[in-house]
Motif scaffolding. Sequence first.
Motif, PDB file in Angstrom:
ATOM      1  N   PRO A   1       0.808  -1.229   0.000  1.00 13.97           N
ATOM      2  CA  PRO A   1       0.000   0.000   0.000  1.00 13.97           C
ATOM      3  C   PRO A   1       0.837   1.273   0.000  1.00 13.97           C
ATOM      4  CG  PRO A   1      -0.154  -1.123   2.126  1.00 13.97           C
ATOM      5  CD  PRO A   1       0.526  -2.060   1.182  1.00 13.97           C
TER       6      PRO A   1
ATOM      7  N   THR B   1       0.518   4.165  -2.814  1.00 14.47           N
ATOM      8  CA  THR B   1       0.341   5.578  -2.478  1.00 14.47           C
ATOM      9  C   THR B   1       1.342   6.441  -3.229  1.00 14.47           C
ATOM     10  OG1 THR B   1      -0.444   4.982  -0.263  1.00 14.47           O
ATOM     11  CG2 THR B   1       0.261   7.255  -0.591  1.00 14.47           C
TER      12      THR B   1
ATOM     13  N   ASN C   1      -4.720   5.040  -9.266  1.00 13.48           N
ATOM     14  CA  ASN C   1      -5.458   3.811  -8.995  1.00 13.48           C
ATOM     15  C   ASN C   1      -5.413   2.832 -10.164  1.00 13.48           C
ATOM     16  OD1 ASN C   1      -6.146   4.698  -6.452  1.00 13.48           O
ATOM     17  ND2 ASN C   1      -8.184   5.414  -7.042  1.00 13.48           N
TER      18      ASN C   1
ATOM     19  N   ASN D   1      -5.498  -0.437  -3.564  1.00 12.88           N
ATOM     20  CA  ASN D   1      -5.704   1.002  -3.458  1.00 12.88           C
ATOM     21  C   ASN D   1      -5.589   1.393  -1.985  1.00 12.88           C
ATOM     22  OD1 ASN D   1      -6.176   1.367  -6.199  1.00 12.88           O
ATOM     23  ND2 ASN D   1      -8.382   1.054  -6.000  1.00 12.88           N
TER      24      ASN D   1
ATOM     25  N   ASN E   1      -5.973   3.040   1.615  1.00 15.35           N
ATOM     26  CA  ASN E   1      -7.093   3.699   2.282  1.00 15.35           C
ATOM     27  C   ASN E   1      -6.710   5.132   2.645  1.00 15.35           C
ATOM     28  OD1 ASN E   1      -5.751   3.754   4.890  1.00 15.35           O
ATOM     29  ND2 ASN E   1      -6.228   1.575   5.068  1.00 15.35           N
ATOM     30  N   PRO E   2      -7.673   5.971   3.015  1.00 14.93           N
ATOM     31  CA  PRO E   2      -7.374   7.381   3.303  1.00 14.93           C
ATOM     32  C   PRO E   2      -6.332   7.569   4.396  1.00 14.93           C
ATOM     33  CG  PRO E   2      -9.738   7.078   3.033  1.00 14.93           C
ATOM     34  CD  PRO E   2      -9.130   5.711   3.029  1.00 14.93           C
TER      35      PRO E   2
ATOM     36  N   ARG F   1      -2.923   7.048   2.857  1.00 20.53           N
ATOM     37  CA  ARG F   1      -2.566   8.187   2.012  1.00 20.53           C
ATOM     38  C   ARG F   1      -2.109   9.374   2.854  1.00 20.53           C
ATOM     39  NH1 ARG F   1      -3.843   7.845  -3.330  1.00 20.53           N
ATOM     40  NH2 ARG F   1      -5.404   6.300  -3.963  1.00 20.53           N
TER      41      ARG F   1
END
Length: 257
Positions: free
Chosen positions: A181, A185, A190, A200, A202-203, A206
Motif C-alpha cells: 500500500p 500511495t 489507482n 488502493n 485507504n485514506p 494516504r
Amino acid sequence: MFDLAEEFEIGFFLSYYRNFSIPHIAQVLAETGEVHARPSKRSMDTAIVMYELIEDGFDGVRGRAMVDLLNRVHKGIRGTNDDFLYVLTTLLVVPIRFCDAHGRRRTTAAERQAATDFYAELAKRMRIGHPFASYEVATRFLDDYEEQYSAPSDAGAGLMASTMSLFRGRLPRPLAPLAAPVLSTLFDDNRLSRSLGLPNPNPVMRIGVNLGLRARAAQLRRRPARTQSRFTPGKAGSGVYPSGYALHELGPRRRAN
C-alpha cells in the motif's frame, strides 16, 4: 539538479516498476529471466547505466560503453518503437513528477528541458524514432500510452512478486509489512495500482505517507543544498556491488554462442 539527487533516485525506482503495468512489456521482461533471477542487480544496473551516462556524457569512454551496452541488451528484443520510447519516457517523466510533488523544491523549466534533451539524445543513439521536443509532449505520450495499454497481467504480477523485496528493503523496518500500500500511495494512480496488483491505499495510509513525504521534504530544505554529484563512477553503495563495479559487470550475463 544535484540538490534533487535523492528525489530522482526514488523516481528512477518508481519508473522501474511502471513497466510491469504494460502486459506485453511485462511479458518480454519475464521471458528474459533477468528480473526473476537477479532482481536487485537488474534494478541497480538500470540506475547505474543512467548515472554513468549523466556523469560522463554520451561521447566519453564510459558513456559510449553504456550506449553500447543498452544497444546490445535490447538487440532482438520484441517491441515497437513506441514501446521502447515509453520505457525511456518513464525515466524522464516519473522522477520529475516525483520531485515536483514531494521534493525539496520543484524542478525548473530549464531543468525539465535539459532532461528532455538528454533522453532525446539517448533515443537517437539507441535508434528509437520520434524523440520529444518538449517535456510537456513527453508527459502526454506517457499518459496516452498508459491509458491505452496499462492492464493487469500474469507476467506483471510475477515481476512484482519477484521485486517487492527491493522496495521493502528501502523502507524503515516498521513499514516493511505495508510495502504494497505504501508503493501504491507513491504511484498515486489507482489504474496503475490495479495493473500492478497493488491495493488502493485507504485514506489513512494516504494521509500518513503524504505527511511523511512532506516532513522529509522539509528536513531536506533545512540542509545545505548539494552542489556536487553524489554518484562516483565505479562505486555503488549496495549489496549488489559492495566493493564497486567494473563496466563489464553491468547488464545481463552474456550468453554463450
